[in-house]
Scaffold this motif. Sequence first.
Motif, mmCIF file in Angstrom:
data_model
loop_
_atom_site.group_PDB
_atom_site.id
_atom_site.type_symbol
_atom_site.label_atom_id
_atom_site.label_comp_id
_atom_site.label_asym_id
_atom_site.label_seq_id
_atom_site.Cartn_x
_atom_site.Cartn_y
_atom_site.Cartn_z
ATOM 1 N N VAL A 1 -12.903 -2.563 15.311
ATOM 2 C CA VAL A 1 -13.715 -3.749 15.606
ATOM 3 C C VAL A 1 -15.017 -3.695 14.797
ATOM 4 O O VAL A 1 -15.552 -2.612 14.555
ATOM 5 C CB VAL A 1 -14.049 -3.780 17.122
ATOM 6 C CG1 VAL A 1 -14.942 -4.963 17.456
ATOM 7 C CG2 VAL A 1 -12.780 -3.806 17.948
ATOM 8 N N GLN A 2 -15.518 -4.878 14.404
ATOM 9 C CA GLN A 2 -16.774 -4.927 13.647
ATOM 10 C C GLN A 2 -17.937 -4.356 14.477
ATOM 11 O O GLN A 2 -18.074 -4.671 15.669
ATOM 12 C CB GLN A 2 -17.077 -6.379 13.293
ATOM 13 C CG GLN A 2 -18.253 -6.501 12.357
ATOM 14 C CD GLN A 2 -18.773 -7.937 12.253
ATOM 15 O OE1 GLN A 2 -18.251 -8.848 12.890
ATOM 16 N NE2 GLN A 2 -19.802 -8.104 11.465
ATOM 17 N N VAL A 3 -18.748 -3.497 13.860
ATOM 18 C CA VAL A 3 -19.897 -2.883 14.539
ATOM 19 C C VAL A 3 -21.173 -3.448 13.936
ATOM 20 O O VAL A 3 -21.350 -3.430 12.715
ATOM 21 C CB VAL A 3 -19.875 -1.353 14.354
ATOM 22 C CG1 VAL A 3 -21.127 -0.715 14.934
ATOM 23 C CG2 VAL A 3 -18.625 -0.749 14.984
ATOM 24 N N VAL A 4 -22.079 -3.961 14.775
ATOM 25 C CA VAL A 4 -23.373 -4.469 14.300
ATOM 26 C C VAL A 4 -24.475 -3.673 14.991
ATOM 27 O O VAL A 4 -24.531 -3.628 16.229
ATOM 28 C CB VAL A 4 -23.525 -5.980 14.610
ATOM 29 C CG1 VAL A 4 -24.896 -6.475 14.160
ATOM 30 C CG2 VAL A 4 -22.413 -6.784 13.957
ATOM 31 N N LEU A 5 -25.318 -3.008 14.207
ATOM 32 C CA LEU A 5 -26.376 -2.166 14.782
ATOM 33 C C LEU A 5 -27.616 -2.990 15.096
ATOM 34 O O LEU A 5 -27.903 -3.972 14.410
ATOM 35 C CB LEU A 5 -26.742 -1.051 13.806
ATOM 36 C CG LEU A 5 -25.599 -0.143 13.353
ATOM 37 C CD1 LEU A 5 -26.129 0.960 12.441
ATOM 38 C CD2 LEU A 5 -24.880 0.452 14.553
ATOM 39 N N PHE A 6 -28.359 -2.580 16.125
ATOM 40 C CA PHE A 6 -29.635 -3.242 16.414
ATOM 41 C C PHE A 6 -30.631 -2.232 16.965
ATOM 42 O O PHE A 6 -30.258 -1.169 17.458
ATOM 43 C CB PHE A 6 -29.443 -4.408 17.407
ATOM 44 C CG PHE A 6 -29.150 -3.965 18.820
ATOM 45 C CD1 PHE A 6 -27.853 -3.699 19.231
ATOM 46 C CD2 PHE A 6 -30.178 -3.812 19.745
ATOM 47 C CE1 PHE A 6 -27.578 -3.286 20.535
ATOM 48 C CE2 PHE A 6 -29.914 -3.390 21.048
ATOM 49 C CZ PHE A 6 -28.604 -3.131 21.443
ATOM 50 N N ASP A 7 -31.928 -2.602 16.856
ATOM 51 C CA ASP A 7 -33.019 -1.846 17.485
ATOM 52 C C ASP A 7 -33.702 -2.798 18.456
ATOM 53 O O ASP A 7 -33.731 -4.004 18.218
ATOM 54 C CB ASP A 7 -34.095 -1.476 16.448
ATOM 55 C CG ASP A 7 -33.614 -0.452 15.467
ATOM 56 O OD1 ASP A 7 -33.294 0.654 15.888
ATOM 57 O OD2 ASP A 7 -33.573 -0.784 14.253
ATOM 58 N N GLY A 8 -34.310 -2.237 19.468
ATOM 59 C CA GLY A 8 -35.156 -3.072 20.343
ATOM 60 C C GLY A 8 -34.365 -3.984 21.238
ATOM 61 O O GLY A 8 -33.434 -3.549 21.926
ATOM 62 N N GLU A 9 -34.722 -5.278 21.182
ATOM 63 C CA GLU A 9 -34.148 -6.236 22.126
ATOM 64 C C GLU A 9 -32.628 -6.364 21.980
ATOM 65 O O GLU A 9 -32.119 -6.370 20.858
ATOM 66 C CB GLU A 9 -34.785 -7.600 21.870
ATOM 67 C CG GLU A 9 -34.975 -8.420 23.127
ATOM 68 C CD GLU A 9 -35.764 -9.689 22.791
ATOM 69 O OE1 GLU A 9 -35.198 -10.780 22.942
ATOM 70 O OE2 GLU A 9 -36.923 -9.552 22.334
ATOM 71 N N ILE A 10 -31.933 -6.519 23.109
ATOM 72 C CA ILE A 10 -30.468 -6.664 23.077
ATOM 73 C C ILE A 10 -30.113 -8.049 22.523
ATOM 74 O O ILE A 10 -30.614 -9.054 23.023
ATOM 75 C CB ILE A 10 -29.882 -6.496 24.497
ATOM 76 C CG1 ILE A 10 -30.187 -5.094 25.032
ATOM 77 C CG2 ILE A 10 -28.372 -6.764 24.500
ATOM 78 C CD1 ILE A 10 -29.793 -4.861 26.486
ATOM 79 N N PRO A 11 -29.279 -8.123 21.475
ATOM 80 C CA PRO A 11 -28.917 -9.435 20.926
ATOM 81 C C PRO A 11 -28.126 -10.251 21.950
ATOM 82 O O PRO A 11 -27.476 -9.676 22.827
ATOM 83 C CB PRO A 11 -28.018 -9.094 19.730
ATOM 84 C CG PRO A 11 -28.108 -7.633 19.537
ATOM 85 C CD PRO A 11 -28.613 -7.012 20.792
ATOM 86 N N ALA A 12 -28.167 -11.570 21.810
ATOM 87 C CA ALA A 12 -27.398 -12.430 22.717
ATOM 88 C C ALA A 12 -25.912 -12.251 22.435
ATOM 89 O O ALA A 12 -25.516 -12.023 21.285
ATOM 90 C CB ALA A 12 -27.803 -13.885 22.501
ATOM 91 N N SER A 13 -25.095 -12.354 23.501
ATOM 92 C CA SER A 13 -23.645 -12.262 23.335
ATOM 93 C C SER A 13 -23.153 -13.388 22.436
ATOM 94 O O SER A 13 -23.693 -14.490 22.455
ATOM 95 C CB SER A 13 -22.973 -12.361 24.706
ATOM 96 O OG SER A 13 -21.598 -12.603 24.537
ATOM 97 N N GLN A 14 -22.129 -13.086 21.649
ATOM 98 C CA GLN A 14 -21.513 -14.152 20.829
ATOM 99 C C GLN A 14 -20.314 -14.751 21.555
ATOM 100 O O GLN A 14 -19.410 -15.290 20.946
ATOM 101 C CB GLN A 14 -21.095 -13.592 19.470
ATOM 102 C CG GLN A 14 -22.284 -13.246 18.604
ATOM 103 C CD GLN A 14 -21.866 -12.740 17.214
ATOM 104 O OE1 GLN A 14 -20.678 -12.593 16.922
ATOM 105 N NE2 GLN A 14 -22.841 -12.476 16.375
ATOM 106 N N GLY A 15 -20.296 -14.610 22.890
ATOM 107 C CA GLY A 15 -19.214 -15.185 23.686
ATOM 108 C C GLY A 15 -18.138 -14.168 23.987
ATOM 109 O O GLY A 15 -18.328 -12.977 23.712
ATOM 110 N N PRO A 16 -17.005 -14.606 24.559
ATOM 111 C CA PRO A 16 -15.941 -13.676 24.918
ATOM 112 C C PRO A 16 -15.554 -12.806 23.718
ATOM 113 O O PRO A 16 -15.520 -13.302 22.591
ATOM 114 C CB PRO A 16 -14.775 -14.598 25.308
ATOM 115 C CG PRO A 16 -15.407 -15.895 25.669
ATOM 116 C CD PRO A 16 -16.666 -16.009 24.862
ATOM 117 N N GLY A 17 -15.310 -11.527 23.989
ATOM 118 C CA GLY A 17 -14.959 -10.623 22.894
ATOM 119 C C GLY A 17 -16.172 -9.942 22.284
ATOM 120 O O GLY A 17 -16.074 -9.297 21.252
ATOM 121 N N THR A 18 -17.343 -10.064 22.935
ATOM 122 C CA THR A 18 -18.529 -9.352 22.445
ATOM 123 C C THR A 18 -18.742 -8.097 23.297
ATOM 124 O O THR A 18 -18.779 -8.173 24.524
ATOM 125 C CB THR A 18 -19.801 -10.220 22.543
ATOM 126 O OG1 THR A 18 -19.551 -11.480 21.935
ATOM 127 C CG2 THR A 18 -20.977 -9.545 21.848
#
Length: 318
Positions: A229-246
């Motif tokens: 599955v595609q992995v997207v890294l982040f720091d700090g604030e939790i990104p908003a869900s991109q809908g079902p399957g996130t």
Amino acid sequence: MTQDNLDTEIEKAARLLRCGGVVAFPTETVYGLGASAFDPAAAARIFEIKGRPRFDPLIVHLPATDWLERVALEVPPKAALLAEKLWPGPLTLVLRKRDEVPDIVTAGLPTVGVRLPDHDIARRLIEAAGVPVCAPSANPFGYVSPTTAAHVRLQLGDKIDAILDGGPCRVGIESTIVSFEGVSPTLLRHGGVPIETIEAVLGCAIAVARPEDPVAAPGMLKRHYSPSVQVVLFDGEIPASQGPGTGLLLISGRQVPGGFTAVEILSRSGSLSEAARNLFAALRRLDEAGLRVMFVERAPESGLGVAINDRLRRAASR
Ligand code: AMP
Ligand code: MG
């Protein structure tokens, strides 16, 4: 498993290793896929089973420091100091190799990576086999490393001769690698022993190979430890869900907004050793959760966080 059963299993696995077999076994870092380091045909089977490119050298595992002379030509004083203070443990030393170590094990390099795993089953297995054991992680090349016997069984069970089950791995990420090929020690890979610990033992700062440096760590690829599955890294604030399957993977516990299909928290208290221990199993669970994308939080860039982030960067790389 009873003690008697375990003794028998270890003895059987050791016999297999002596006869050219390939055996998965637990270490404190991840499960290894082992063969006799003096048997080129057995080592070749490891590369085949994993689909590992032949340019990627294997680490040789020993049960005791005095076995070093069987594989290494010389042990510089600083390497001996690290071995004395940090072995057994998740530290690999790259040293000039003896001719007895076949080229296939070291991918043709004049050096060999060696370590003493801090795991009773690993130590007893190698001692009983009577030969040093070369062992990469027991997973198909490029995928997330296994930290339980079930992970190994699922992916390689039908291709290998035995699996020793020692429960979940205590450290959970691979060894730190320090090379003594040059005039001064160089860190080739961040891992289970933080660089701060190595520098404290040596009493000085050490060089760190840049990831793009090809001689630094042959076989260390930009993309590795990768879920499908595609992995997207982040720091700090939790990104908003991109809908079902996130999916969402957090290093430490905090309030999770709604909308995520699957969430993993590596350590509620934010302990980096607990996070490292849980990392690979959590990545596997998320990978099996039918996701389209997973957002993965980066760890603080110190102590074990550096090794965790190294694995995450490679997992996210396409
Ligand atoms: P692993 O995949 O955890 O078994 O670790 C293997 C990695 O250790 C390889 O991909 C190399 O980057 C590194 N390694 C092993 N032996 C050597 C060596 N002789 N010289 C430099 N790096 C080595
Ligand atoms: Mg590996």
